[in-house]
Design a protein around this motif. Structure first.
Motif, PDB file in Angstrom:
ATOM      1  N   PHE A 161      14.408 -24.466  -2.754  1.00  0.00           N
ATOM      2  CA  PHE A 161      13.894 -23.639  -1.662  1.00  0.00           C
ATOM      3  C   PHE A 161      13.859 -24.389  -0.339  1.00  0.00           C
ATOM      4  O   PHE A 161      13.232 -23.929   0.616  1.00  0.00           O
ATOM      5  CB  PHE A 161      12.476 -23.149  -2.000  1.00  0.00           C
ATOM      6  N   SER A 162      14.524 -25.520  -0.274  1.00  0.00           N
ATOM      7  CA  SER A 162      14.464 -26.339   0.932  1.00  0.00           C
ATOM      8  C   SER A 162      15.061 -25.637   2.146  1.00  0.00           C
ATOM      9  O   SER A 162      14.691 -25.916   3.288  1.00  0.00           O
ATOM     10  CB  SER A 162      15.190 -27.670   0.692  1.00  0.00           C
ATOM     11  N   PHE A 163      15.966 -24.695   1.913  1.00  0.00           N
ATOM     12  CA  PHE A 163      16.623 -24.003   3.026  1.00  0.00           C
ATOM     13  C   PHE A 163      15.667 -23.078   3.779  1.00  0.00           C
ATOM     14  O   PHE A 163      15.961 -22.641   4.895  1.00  0.00           O
ATOM     15  CB  PHE A 163      17.805 -23.184   2.509  1.00  0.00           C
ATOM     16  N   LEU A 164      14.512 -22.765   3.171  1.00  0.00           N
ATOM     17  CA  LEU A 164      13.588 -21.824   3.797  1.00  0.00           C
ATOM     18  C   LEU A 164      13.078 -22.327   5.140  1.00  0.00           C
ATOM     19  O   LEU A 164      12.826 -21.532   6.050  1.00  0.00           O
ATOM     20  CB  LEU A 164      12.415 -21.545   2.857  1.00  0.00           C
ATOM     21  N   ASN A 165      12.901 -23.635   5.269  1.00  0.00           N
ATOM     22  CA  ASN A 165      12.427 -24.180   6.541  1.00  0.00           C
ATOM     23  C   ASN A 165      13.379 -23.830   7.681  1.00  0.00           C
ATOM     24  O   ASN A 165      12.954 -23.500   8.791  1.00  0.00           O
ATOM     25  CB  ASN A 165      12.273 -25.699   6.431  1.00  0.00           C
ATOM     26  N   GLU A 166      14.661 -23.883   7.401  1.00  0.00           N
ATOM     27  CA  GLU A 166      15.659 -23.610   8.436  1.00  0.00           C
ATOM     28  C   GLU A 166      15.701 -22.128   8.811  1.00  0.00           C
ATOM     29  O   GLU A 166      15.968 -21.786   9.968  1.00  0.00           O
ATOM     30  CB  GLU A 166      17.028 -24.063   7.952  1.00  0.00           C
ATOM     31  N   TYR A 167      15.429 -21.261   7.835  1.00  0.00           N
ATOM     32  CA  TYR A 167      15.593 -19.823   8.069  1.00  0.00           C
ATOM     33  C   TYR A 167      14.265 -19.074   8.145  1.00  0.00           C
ATOM     34  O   TYR A 167      14.255 -17.841   8.101  1.00  0.00           O
ATOM     35  CB  TYR A 167      16.445 -19.221   6.951  1.00  0.00           C
ATOM     36  N   MET A 168      13.157 -19.796   8.270  1.00  0.00           N
ATOM     37  CA  MET A 168      11.862 -19.135   8.291  1.00  0.00           C
ATOM     38  C   MET A 168      11.733 -18.165   9.471  1.00  0.00           C
ATOM     39  O   MET A 168      11.139 -17.082   9.334  1.00  0.00           O
ATOM     40  CB  MET A 168      10.737 -20.171   8.349  1.00  0.00           C
ATOM     41  N   GLY A 169      12.290 -18.523  10.606  1.00  0.00           N
ATOM     42  CA  GLY A 169      12.233 -17.634  11.770  1.00  0.00           C
ATOM     43  C   GLY A 169      12.924 -16.311  11.512  1.00  0.00           C
ATOM     44  O   GLY A 169      12.403 -15.238  11.857  1.00  0.00           O
ATOM     45  N   GLN A 170      14.102 -16.361  10.873  1.00  0.00           N
ATOM     46  CA  GLN A 170      14.820 -15.125  10.556  1.00  0.00           C
ATOM     47  C   GLN A 170      14.054 -14.287   9.535  1.00  0.00           C
ATOM     48  O   GLN A 170      14.024 -13.056   9.632  1.00  0.00           O
ATOM     49  CB  GLN A 170      16.210 -15.454  10.018  1.00  0.00           C
TER      50      GLN A 170
END
Length: 226
Positions: free
Chosen positions: A6-15
């Motif tokens: 789930f590490s990618f969530l930080n990058e896409y949290m705004g979306q």
């Protein structure tokens, strides 16, 4: 066997947050107009002229017997072919209103038809006009009688925003689809989205149920024996 990541969530949290806001905004913009449309349809079928009842019935049958996605396609692609171009968000909201209105119309109609005949006769004895009888006797009781069903239909309407990404509306599911196309972490992102929908549903149900308790408190007090 692959591990969950789930590490990618930080990058896409705004979306993701933007998708949540879009989903809630679609729901909020469709809720009241759709309910008003449902009331109009219900009144037309119960108290309207023969032509009005037929028109309302035709609308209800068309909408209830076609998929909501097809209705969104009609508005977004069909109107565009006629030179009327709507944004994906606008087309999605209108599709939700049209769909919600048809279903709530049938729910409210059932509530109106369940009004005790004695109360209608009493209203006539008191010389109330048809409009006064509808506004002060029939509609309040009908809404309270079918309110749980209206809450359930409202939840279903919110969940149906998930199909609007098919016309490029960037709601929560649409954002999830874009994220998985970049990250290839389909299971993780859709798991997160499922949890978010559950949270939104619980909060929305609690809010609507609370609003119902407040709105119908006076009627309940009037019916409670001293």
């Amino acid at each position: 066997m692959g591990e969950l990541d789930f590490s990618f969530l930080n990058e896409y949290m705004g979306q993701i947050l933007g998708g949540i806001v879009s989903t809630l905004l679609m729901t909020a913009l469709a809720l009241i107009p759709g309910a008003i449309l449902g009331v109009v349809c219900a009144l037309a079928r119960v108290h309207g002229s023969r032509n009005a009842a037929r028109i309302a019935g035709f609308y209800v049958e068309i909408i209830r017997n076609t998929p909501s996605l097809i209705q969104a396609f009609w508005l977004f692609f069909g109107l565009a072919s006629l030179g009327i171009r709507l944004s994906p968000f606008t087309a999605a909201v209108i599709a939700l209103i049209v769909n919600f209105g048809a279903y709530t119309g049938e729910i409210i109609r059932a509530g109106l038809e369940a009004t005790p005949k004695g109360q209608i006769e009493a209203a006539d004895c008191l010389a109330l006009s048809p409009l006064q009888r509808i506004l002060y006797i029939e509609l309040p009781q009908a809404f309270e009688r079918v309110y749980p069903a209206l809450v359930g239909q409202s939840i279903l309407m919110m969940l149906s925003t998930a199909i609007m990404y098919q016309i490029s509306a960037q709601e929560l599911t649409g954002v999830a689809w874009l994220i998985q196309s970049f990250t290839f972490r389909s299971f993780e992102i859709y798991l997160v989205v499922a949890v978010l929908y559950i949270i939104i549903t619980a909060l929305m149900r609690g809010l609507l149920n609370g609003a119902g308790l407040l709105a119908f408190a006076r009627l309940r007090r009037l019916r409670t024996p001293l």
